[in-house]
Scaffold this active site. Structure first.
Site, short mmCIF file in Angstrom:
data_model
loop_
_atom_site.label_atom_id
_atom_site.label_comp_id
_atom_site.label_asym_id
_atom_site.label_seq_id
_atom_site.Cartn_x
_atom_site.Cartn_y
_atom_site.Cartn_z
N GLN A 121 -5.24 -7.12 -5.59
CA GLN A 121 -5.50 -7.66 -4.26
C GLN A 121 -6.66 -6.93 -3.60
OE1 GLN A 121 -3.15 -6.83 -0.65
NE2 GLN A 121 -2.74 -9.00 -0.55
N CYS A 133 -2.82 -8.75 6.43
CA CYS A 133 -2.49 -7.39 6.85
C CYS A 133 -2.68 -7.22 8.36
CB CYS A 133 -3.35 -6.36 6.11
SG CYS A 133 -2.90 -4.68 6.60
N ALA A 156 0.84 -1.19 0.00
CA ALA A 156 0.00 0.00 0.00
C ALA A 156 0.87 1.24 0.00
CB ALA A 156 -0.91 -0.01 1.23
N ASN A 171 7.52 -15.65 1.11
CA ASN A 171 7.69 -14.20 1.25
C ASN A 171 8.23 -13.86 2.64
OD1 ASN A 171 5.51 -11.58 2.17
ND2 ASN A 171 7.18 -11.27 0.74
N GLY A 172 9.09 -12.85 2.65
CA GLY A 172 9.57 -12.32 3.91
C GLY A 172 11.08 -12.19 3.98
N GLY A 204 9.02 -7.66 -1.45
CA GLY A 204 8.39 -6.37 -1.20
C GLY A 204 9.40 -5.28 -0.99
N ARG A 205 9.79 -5.07 0.27
CA ARG A 205 10.57 -3.90 0.63
C ARG A 205 11.90 -3.78 -0.10
NH1 ARG A 205 10.24 -5.19 6.80
NH2 ARG A 205 10.32 -7.24 5.81
#
Ligand SMILES: Cc1cc2nc3c(=O)[nH]c(=O)nc-3n(C[C@H](O)[C@H](O)[C@H](O)COP(=O)(O)O)c2cc1C
Length: 329
Positions: A72, A102, A19, A202-203, A226-227
């Protein structure tokens, strides 16, 4: 290659939904760099979609160049989620993802996101109803559970599989953990061994080598990042090279500069107002100069520049003054 139902994701590398970050331009930028198999939008609330909230609906805009792409959605009411899925289907993305991971309070209070891990029967009804309204592949993204004493990711994974989801993505932390600690690897292996549908791990994947290690160590079918894409938007290309047996290479300074200038000019064109543009430019400059010698000085300089044009100048100066660029500059 990762197969999500009829969708082929090759390389098996997925942009995580984030987001405020994975908007149209961000996804387009990563596509242009290459190496990403599937991009995901920022999450969108089923309430906003079904009530026709114009600002949220605008977020669902995408261009053909971004494909394959997943939208999503999140929410806690099966009927509303199903109605949102129907609207998503009209936009014809390549997949739809349901957020059950989330941990943000705003989302949890509405009993959506990770809160659904605390109510497996409701989670099941949501997946079932959404599945019934979609012909495109459906995926579900979740965490290990609400907290250490309630890790039910294996059960939730099975529910997803039983209800016809084509793949699941596991962010291997509990909701309680938010982003603290390290994301697990052994749980991804457990989920992979537990399910017949593909599992996307993921992670905390930070480097191309982490991607290869996650695939090898857990047996998962795909890796979601992601990040790390903010500090290094080239990570997908580098990981794809590594997986194909080619040596991954760092982005050159010319590539960095050109990418920033491209992203800048597109933000200027599309931002709703100059303040929003400036905010995005500042954030982005922080990402793209991360780890570069002298990057801090540039970040300080831009902190009080007032126009996008001044920004662009500062960035061009930065690369030139540092003698970073080859003759092409
Ligand atoms: C700024 C930010 C926004 C996020 N937004 C979403 C979201 O909209 N939907 C979602 O499922 N996860 C969201 N996440 C979680 C990421 O998709 C991902 O699961 C998490 O960051 C772990 O992966 P990473 O270590 O590669 O970043 C967000 C994470 C961050 C940092």
């Amino acid at each position: 290659m990762l197969r999500i139902g009829t969708l082929r994701v090759d390389p098996p590398l997925v942009l995580a939904p984030m987001a405020g970050i994975t908007d149209h331009l961000y996804r387009l930028m990563l596509r242009r760099i290459g190496g990403v198999g599937l991009v995901t939008m920022e999450f969108i609330s089923s309430e906003a979609i079904t009530r026709g909230n114009a600002r949220q609906l605008a977020k669902m805009f995408f261009s053909e160049e971004e494909r394959p792409l997943s939208i999503q959605i999140y929410g806690s009411d099966p009927e509303r989620m199903a109605a949102a899925a129907e609207i998503v289907a009209e936009l014809a993305p390549d997949a739809c993802d349901v957020n059950m991971g989330c941990p943000a309070n705003k989302v949890l209070k509405g009993c959506a996101g990770a809160a659904l891990m605390g109510d497996p029967p409701l989670a099941r009804r949501i997946i079932r109803e959404v599945r019934r309204r979609l012909t495109i592949p459906l995926t579900v993204k979740f965490r290990l559970g609400l907290d250490d004493s309630r890790k039910n990711f294996l059960d939730l994974g099975k529910i997803c599989e039983d209800e016809g989801a084509e793949a699941v993505a596991l962010h291997a932390r509990t909701a309680r953990q938010m982003y603290t600690g390290r994301a697990g690897r052994s749980e991804i292996t457990q989920l992979k061994n537990h399910l017949a549908i593909p599992v996307i791990g993921n992670g905390d994947v930070e480097t191309p080598h982490d991607v290869a290690a996650m695939l090898a160590d857990t047996g998962c079918d795909g890796v979601m990042i992601g990040r790390a894409t903010m500090k290094n938007p080239w990570i997908f290309r580098q990981a794809a090279d590594l997986l194909a047996g080619r040596a991954p290479r760092e982005a050159t300074d010319t590539e960095r500069r050109d990418l920033m200038l491209w992203h800048f000019s597109r933000i200027e064109e599309t931002a709703r107002d100059p303040r929003e543009a400036l905010h995005k430019l500042r954030t982005m400059t922080g990402w793209y100069t991360h780890g570069l010698a002298g990057g801090r000085a540039l970040r300080v300089r831009i902190s009080d520049l007032a126009t996008p044009a001044a920004f662009r100048e500062a960035v061009v100066d930065f690369f030139e003054a540092n003698g970073r660029l080859a003759a092409t500059a």
